[in-house]
Write an enzyme that holds these catalytic residues in place. Structure first.
Site, PDB file in Angstrom:
ATOM      1  N   ASP A  99     -28.733  -5.157  16.910  1.00 42.17           N
ATOM      2  CA  ASP A  99     -29.637  -5.537  18.008  1.00 42.17           C
ATOM      3  C   ASP A  99     -30.845  -6.332  17.518  1.00 42.17           C
ATOM      4  O   ASP A  99     -31.987  -6.033  17.887  1.00 42.17           O
ATOM      5  CB  ASP A  99     -30.142  -4.295  18.750  1.00 42.17           C
ATOM      6  CG  ASP A  99     -29.048  -3.309  19.089  1.00 42.17           C
ATOM      7  OD1 ASP A  99     -27.930  -3.758  19.378  1.00 42.17           O
ATOM      8  OD2 ASP A  99     -29.313  -2.091  19.066  1.00 42.17           O
ATOM      9  N   GLU A 109     -25.237  -5.350  28.994  1.00 41.89           N
ATOM     10  CA  GLU A 109     -26.496  -4.927  28.372  1.00 41.89           C
ATOM     11  C   GLU A 109     -27.091  -6.073  27.575  1.00 41.89           C
ATOM     12  O   GLU A 109     -26.560  -7.188  27.550  1.00 41.89           O
ATOM     13  CB  GLU A 109     -26.246  -3.732  27.449  1.00 41.89           C
ATOM     14  CG  GLU A 109     -25.301  -4.043  26.293  1.00 41.89           C
ATOM     15  CD  GLU A 109     -24.917  -2.828  25.485  1.00 41.89           C
ATOM     16  OE1 GLU A 109     -25.166  -1.698  25.940  1.00 41.89           O
ATOM     17  OE2 GLU A 109     -24.343  -3.003  24.388  1.00 41.89           O
TER      18      GLU A 109
END
Length: 327
Positions: A44, A203
Site C-alpha cells: 500500500d 478499495e
C-alpha cells in the site's frame, strides 16, 4: 536406428513442452521482474515529494491478518536508493483509540504542516507533524472517520490538495467516499460526504489532477487475489461525477508478477513525468500477506488517457530539479 512408438513420442513431446525447454521460450520479462523498491515486505505505498526529496509511506507487511502496529517512512533523492527514516507513528504508543491494523497511509501538506492519514482498527485517523519524517501526533484523540460510520469499510484514506488550496478526502473499501475537508485538514461535515461505487471498485482510491482533469484510481478484486489490479475514471471536478475509462485495468500483474495494485501516483515536480508506486506479491513465494513495494513509470497518451503500466519496467534515477515550475 530403431524408431520409437508414436504414443511414446507424444509423451516425450508433452514433457518437453511443459518442462524447462518451454520455459526458455517464454518472454524474458515474464521470468525476471525488477527488484522491489524497498527491502523486505511492504504494501500500500504512498509516494510523495517534498522539497528535493521523495518519500514513501507503506504498510508494514508480512503479518497474518495485516496486524501491523506502526508506520515507517522512507526517503530518496533519486527514486532508486531509499533510506529508512524509522517509525513515524506507533499505534500503541501514540494513539488512545487503536493499537493494531496499521494500514494504507497517505500524506498531504498545507500551511507548512504535514498531515498523515491512515487506517487503524478499521477506522481512519489523522496525525500532524512539522516534517514529512515526523514525529506525528494525534490531534483528535479519536478517529477522523469511525468504523461503520458510513457504508463499507472505513479504510484506505487519500487526500488531494487542489490548486486553490482546498483539500479533499477519499476513502473506503466496498464503497468509495469523498468529502471536502475543512481548512484545518482534520475535520469535515459528515452531511457533505458523497458515496458512490465505480464499476469494479473495491478499495485503495487515489486521486490526482493533470492538465485540469481529475483522475480517480482504485484497486479491483481482493488484495489476496493474484488478479488484484488498478482501474481509473476521470471527472471535471474533484468530487465527480467520475466516468470509468474504456481501457482498464491500467495496472495488473503479468508472468511472475502477481497481485499488482493498491497504488499511488506522483508527478515529478517541475515536469510532466509521472511515477506509480504499487505492491505485488513477494517474488517468488508471496501472497496477500507477503507483498513488496515497487515503482514504475506512468504515462499518458495525447488525449490524457492513462497507458498500461509495464510492471517489468524499472524507474530510472530521477532527481528533483531545484526551483522547477510545475506544469
Amino acid at each position: 536406428m530403431r524408431s520409437i512408438p508414436f504414443s511414446v513420442f507424444l509423451l516425450l513431446l508433452g514433457t518437453w513442452l511443459s518442462g524447462p525447454a518451454r520455459a526458455q521460450r517464454w518472454p524474458a520479462d515474464t521470468l525476471h521482474a525488477p527488484a522491489a523498491a524497498l527491502p523486505g515486505l511492504y504494501a500500500d505505498p504512498h509516494l510523495a515529494a517534498f522539497g528535493s526529496t521523495y518519500y514513501l509511506y507503506p504498510t508494514t507487511d508480512g503479518i497474518a491478518g495485516w496486524g501491523a502496529t506502526s508506520f515507517t517512512c522512507w526517503s530518496s533523492k533519486d527514486l532508486v536508493k531509499w533510506t529508512n527514516e524509522g517509525v513515524i507513528l506507533d499505534l500503541p504508543r501514540d494513539l488512545t483509540w487503536a493499537a493494531r491494523n496499521a494500514w494504507a497511509p497517505a500524506i498531504a501538506t498545507k500551511g507548512g504542516k504535514y498531515y498523515f492519514y491512515y487506517s487503524a482498527a478499521q477506522s481512519i485517523g489523522v496525525a500532524v507533524a512539522d516534517r514529512p519524517t515526523g514525529p506525528f501526533k494525534d490531534p483528535l484523540g479519536k478517529p477522523l472517520v469511525a468504523k461503520s460510520q458510513f457504508r463499507g469499510q472505513m479504510i484506505d484514506p487519500m487526500v488531494l490538495v487542489d490548486d486553490d488550496g482546498s483539500a479533499y478526502l477519499y476513502w473506503g473499501q466496498g464503497q468509495c467516499h469523498a468529502v471536502k475537508l475543512n481548512p484545518d485538514m482534520v475535520s469535515f461535515d459528515p452531511a457533505a460526504v458523497i458515496e458512490f461505487k465505480p464499476p469494479g471498485y473495491n478499495e485503495g482510491s487515489f486521486v490526482f489532477k493533470r492538465q485540469g482533469k481529475y483522475y480517480l484510481m482504485w484497486s479491483e478484486y481482493d488484495t489476496r487475489d493474484p488478479r488484484y489490479s488498478v482501474a481509473y475514471a476521470t471527472a471535471a471536478s474533484p468530487l465527480g461525477p467520475f466516468t470509468k475509462a474504456t481501457k482498464n485495468p491500467v495496472l495488473k500483474g503479468r508472468g511472475v508478477v502477481k497481485g499488482a495494485g493498491h497504488h499511488s501516483v506522483l508527478q515529478v515536480p517541475g515536469t510532466d513525468q509521472w511515477v506509480v508506486a504499487f505492491h505485488r506479491f513477494h517474488i517468488p513465494d508471496g501472497n496477500g500477506y507477503n507483498r513488496e513495494t515497487c515503482l514504475a513509470p506512468l504515462r499518458f497518451d495525447a488525449q490524457g488517457n492513462i497507458l498500461p503500466v509495464d510492471v517489468f519496467e524499472p524507474v530510472k534515477p530521477t532527481k528533483i530539479k531545484a526551483a522547477g515550475k510545475r506544469r
